[in-house]
Design a protein around this motif. Structure first.
Motif, mmCIF file in Angstrom:
data_model
loop_
_atom_site.group_PDB
_atom_site.id
_atom_site.type_symbol
_atom_site.label_atom_id
_atom_site.label_comp_id
_atom_site.label_asym_id
_atom_site.label_seq_id
_atom_site.Cartn_x
_atom_site.Cartn_y
_atom_site.Cartn_z
ATOM 1 N N ALA A 163 0.863 -1.178 0.000
ATOM 2 C CA ALA A 163 0.000 0.000 0.000
ATOM 3 C C ALA A 163 0.896 1.223 0.000
ATOM 4 O O ALA A 163 1.995 1.194 0.557
ATOM 5 C CB ALA A 163 -0.917 0.013 1.218
ATOM 6 N N GLY A 165 1.122 5.384 0.890
ATOM 7 C CA GLY A 165 0.523 6.535 1.534
ATOM 8 C C GLY A 165 0.637 7.783 0.673
ATOM 9 O O GLY A 165 1.337 7.799 -0.343
ATOM 10 N N TYR A 171 3.969 0.503 2.401
ATOM 11 C CA TYR A 171 3.764 -0.435 3.504
ATOM 12 C C TYR A 171 3.620 -1.820 2.892
ATOM 13 O O TYR A 171 2.835 -2.014 1.960
ATOM 14 C CB TYR A 171 2.532 -0.046 4.315
ATOM 15 C CG TYR A 171 2.619 1.364 4.850
ATOM 16 C CD1 TYR A 171 3.234 1.626 6.065
ATOM 17 C CD2 TYR A 171 2.121 2.447 4.120
ATOM 18 C CE1 TYR A 171 3.343 2.925 6.555
ATOM 19 C CE2 TYR A 171 2.223 3.740 4.595
ATOM 20 C CZ TYR A 171 2.832 3.976 5.811
ATOM 21 O OH TYR A 171 2.950 5.267 6.284
ATOM 22 N N THR A 173 3.320 -6.126 3.396
ATOM 23 C CA THR A 173 3.005 -7.266 4.258
ATOM 24 C C THR A 173 3.986 -8.400 4.020
ATOM 25 O O THR A 173 4.545 -8.554 2.927
ATOM 26 C CB THR A 173 1.586 -7.778 3.998
ATOM 27 O OG1 THR A 173 1.420 -8.080 2.597
ATOM 28 C CG2 THR A 173 0.542 -6.756 4.407
ATOM 29 N N ARG A 182 7.580 -0.630 6.827
ATOM 30 C CA ARG A 182 7.392 0.727 6.318
ATOM 31 C C ARG A 182 8.627 1.093 5.500
ATOM 32 O O ARG A 182 9.765 0.964 5.974
ATOM 33 C CB ARG A 182 7.209 1.712 7.473
ATOM 34 C CG ARG A 182 7.129 3.182 7.024
ATOM 35 C CD ARG A 182 6.749 4.115 8.162
ATOM 36 N NE ARG A 182 7.548 3.856 9.350
ATOM 37 C CZ ARG A 182 7.138 4.111 10.587
ATOM 38 N NH1 ARG A 182 5.939 4.614 10.804
ATOM 39 N NH2 ARG A 182 7.942 3.848 11.615
ATOM 40 N N ILE A 210 -3.329 -5.325 1.605
ATOM 41 C CA ILE A 210 -3.169 -4.177 2.499
ATOM 42 C C ILE A 210 -3.664 -2.916 1.806
ATOM 43 O O ILE A 210 -3.447 -2.729 0.606
ATOM 44 C CB ILE A 210 -1.688 -4.041 2.937
ATOM 45 C CG1 ILE A 210 -1.489 -2.881 3.915
ATOM 46 C CG2 ILE A 210 -0.769 -3.894 1.728
ATOM 47 C CD1 ILE A 210 -0.102 -2.856 4.554
ATOM 48 N N HIS A 212 -4.126 1.473 2.534
ATOM 49 C CA HIS A 212 -3.914 2.670 3.357
ATOM 50 C C HIS A 212 -5.211 3.473 3.327
ATOM 51 O O HIS A 212 -5.707 3.815 2.263
ATOM 52 C CB HIS A 212 -2.761 3.493 2.798
ATOM 53 C CG HIS A 212 -2.438 4.724 3.595
ATOM 54 N ND1 HIS A 212 -3.207 5.865 3.559
ATOM 55 C CD2 HIS A 212 -1.435 4.985 4.473
ATOM 56 C CE1 HIS A 212 -2.683 6.777 4.354
ATOM 57 N NE2 HIS A 212 -1.605 6.272 4.928
ATOM 58 N N ARG A 216 -4.552 4.944 8.691
ATOM 59 C CA ARG A 216 -4.464 3.576 9.212
ATOM 60 C C ARG A 216 -4.243 2.613 8.059
ATOM 61 O O ARG A 216 -4.487 2.945 6.898
ATOM 62 C CB ARG A 216 -5.732 3.199 9.986
ATOM 63 C CG ARG A 216 -6.998 3.218 9.128
ATOM 64 C CD ARG A 216 -8.249 2.881 9.935
ATOM 65 N NE ARG A 216 -8.457 3.818 11.023
ATOM 66 C CZ ARG A 216 -9.092 4.971 10.907
ATOM 67 N NH1 ARG A 216 -9.565 5.337 9.728
ATOM 68 N NH2 ARG A 216 -9.250 5.761 11.930
ATOM 69 N N LEU A 217 -3.757 1.440 8.406
ATOM 70 C CA LEU A 217 -3.651 0.360 7.439
ATOM 71 C C LEU A 217 -4.708 -0.683 7.752
ATOM 72 O O LEU A 217 -4.953 -0.999 8.917
ATOM 73 C CB LEU A 217 -2.261 -0.284 7.498
ATOM 74 C CG LEU A 217 -1.062 0.621 7.240
ATOM 75 C CD1 LEU A 217 0.228 -0.138 7.492
ATOM 76 C CD2 LEU A 217 -1.100 1.178 5.823
ATOM 77 N N VAL A 219 -5.386 -4.609 6.897
ATOM 78 C CA VAL A 219 -4.593 -5.738 6.425
ATOM 79 C C VAL A 219 -5.403 -7.021 6.546
ATOM 80 O O VAL A 219 -5.975 -7.308 7.604
ATOM 81 C CB VAL A 219 -3.288 -5.873 7.247
ATOM 82 C CG1 VAL A 219 -2.409 -6.970 6.667
ATOM 83 C CG2 VAL A 219 -2.527 -4.550 7.290
ATOM 84 N N GLN A 229 -6.503 -3.823 11.759
ATOM 85 C CA GLN A 229 -6.268 -2.394 11.613
ATOM 86 C C GLN A 229 -4.958 -2.029 12.310
ATOM 87 O O GLN A 229 -4.714 -2.433 13.452
ATOM 88 C CB GLN A 229 -7.398 -1.581 12.235
ATOM 89 C CG GLN A 229 -7.172 -0.089 12.116
ATOM 90 C CD GLN A 229 -8.182 0.755 12.879
ATOM 91 O OE1 GLN A 229 -7.826 1.836 13.331
ATOM 92 N NE2 GLN A 229 -9.411 0.285 13.022
ATOM 93 N N LEU A 232 -1.430 4.180 12.102
ATOM 94 C CA LEU A 232 -0.071 4.621 11.793
ATOM 95 C C LEU A 232 0.508 5.521 12.874
ATOM 96 O O LEU A 232 1.719 5.590 13.058
ATOM 97 C CB LEU A 232 -0.048 5.315 10.436
ATOM 98 C CG LEU A 232 -0.282 4.376 9.245
ATOM 99 C CD1 LEU A 232 -0.369 5.155 7.949
ATOM 100 C CD2 LEU A 232 0.806 3.320 9.162
#
Length: 340
Positions: A163, A165, A171, A173, A182, A210, A212, A216-217, A219, A229, A232
């Motif tokens: 994802a 931002g 970000y 996984t 990150r 995932i 953004h 928050r993320l 996943v 959740q 961040l």
């Protein structure tokens, strides 16, 4: 004077044609192509490509798809034509997650070894997690970050989805370790969260899709279909999202996730590994994703979907790249992007 005008006009025309040719080598299509309606189905063919995820490159009017088999990134036209954009054989083994960082005109891809690729090996299988950034026009490598080294635990790792931002931070996984990374726009990386609750069941895949969303993320976890959740502002406060609606196993094998402009999440589940179902699912939340409701489950027309890929005219496409066939030892030359 007239002859000079004709020569000037010819030179201008020649320059325009040369510019158009250069634009074509970068993968762009004429302006008329950008106005064409989104096709209902894109049927692609390329030797054992096995794409797992992708994104829409509006600047060049094309899909970009990774390859679990070849570890490449391909540019795919709306007519199904395929050409290689990124080939980095000294680095990439298999490519899964793929996102376009439009602000920096580059494509980000995850690197892993799932045992399906031509470059897979016993020493690297289940032990690679990386992210590479490549120029959107040329496919040239801009940076590569070894995320398994960032994790620093000497264990198994497998980078999966990405994802991005608003500031270009990525970000990522990890489907083997209970980790989300990150990655700053310059490629500098750190572990954002490491939580034992995110670990997969033995022999299974864990964290996968995932998104953004509003600081928050969100996943998804493939093995048990749970949604998590990660705030961040306080990543240690990771929490499970309680999902209501549908059967208890409706999100089992939750794979790719994407966010819609209306605030909802859509994703795919698949029947890979003998359980689960091939479907598109929709989730909504009224409390900033402390809880959610499963609002739709639509059976898939294609086997083993792995991602929802943005496409032309703001439409979403379900990607089915032949993952099950590849895992069975006979990867297919065909893949399908089906508009949902």
């Amino acid at each position: 004077m007239i002859h000079r005008q004709h020569r000037t006009a010819r030179r201008a025309l020649t320059a325009a044609l040369a510019a158009a040719a250069l634009l074509g080598t970068a993968g762009a299509l004429p302006a008329a192509a950008a106005g064409r309606p989104a096709p209902a189905v894109v049927q692609g063919h390329a030797p054992t490509l096995v794409p797992e995820a992708g994104d829409w490159d509006a600047a060049h009017h094309r899909f970009l798809l990774g390859s679990l088999r070849h570890g490449t990134v391909s540019a795919v036209g709306t007519d199904g034509s395929v050409r290689t954009l990124v080939d980095d054989p000294g680095t990439l083994v298999e490519t899964a997650g793929l996102r376009i960082d439009r602000a920096h005109r580059r494509v980000l891809v995850t690197n892993l070894d799932n045992g399906l690729g031509e470059r897979s090996g016993a020493a690297t299988q289940g032990r690679i997690a990386g992210i590479g950034a490549y120029d959107l026009d040329t496919g040239r490598r801009l940076f590569y970050t070894d995320l398994a080294a960032v994790a620093g635990d000497g264990g198994g790792h497998m980078a999966n989805d990405i994802a991005i931002g608003p500031d270009g931070t990525a970000y990522v996984t990890d489907s083997v370790a209970p980790v989300v990374y990150r990655v700053a726009p310059d490629g500098t990386a750190a572990v954002l969260v490491r939580d034992a609750r995110l670990a997969p069941a033995p022999g299974a895949y864990g964290l996968n899709g995932i998104v953004h969303r509003d600081g928050r993320l969100l996943v998804g976890k493939w093995d048990d279909g749970t949604l998590w959740q990660v705030p961040l502002g306080n990543p240690a406060a990771v929490r499970r999202v309680e999902v209501a609606g549908g059967a208890a196993d409706s999100l089992l094998h939750l794979d790719g996730l994407t966010g819609r402009p209306d605030g909802s999440l859509v994703g795919v589940t698949n029947a890979f590994a003998g359980s689960g179902r091939d479907a598109v699912v929709e989730l909504r939340s009224a409390d900033h994703w402390r809880t959610a409701r499963l609002t739709a489950v639509r059976p898939s027309a294609d086997a083993t979907p792995t991602a929802l890929v943005p496409g032309p005219a703001g439409r979403l496409y379900q990607l089915s790249g032949g993952l099950a066939d590849a895992a069975a030892g006979h990867p297919s030359d065909a893949f399908t992007l089906r508009r949902i």
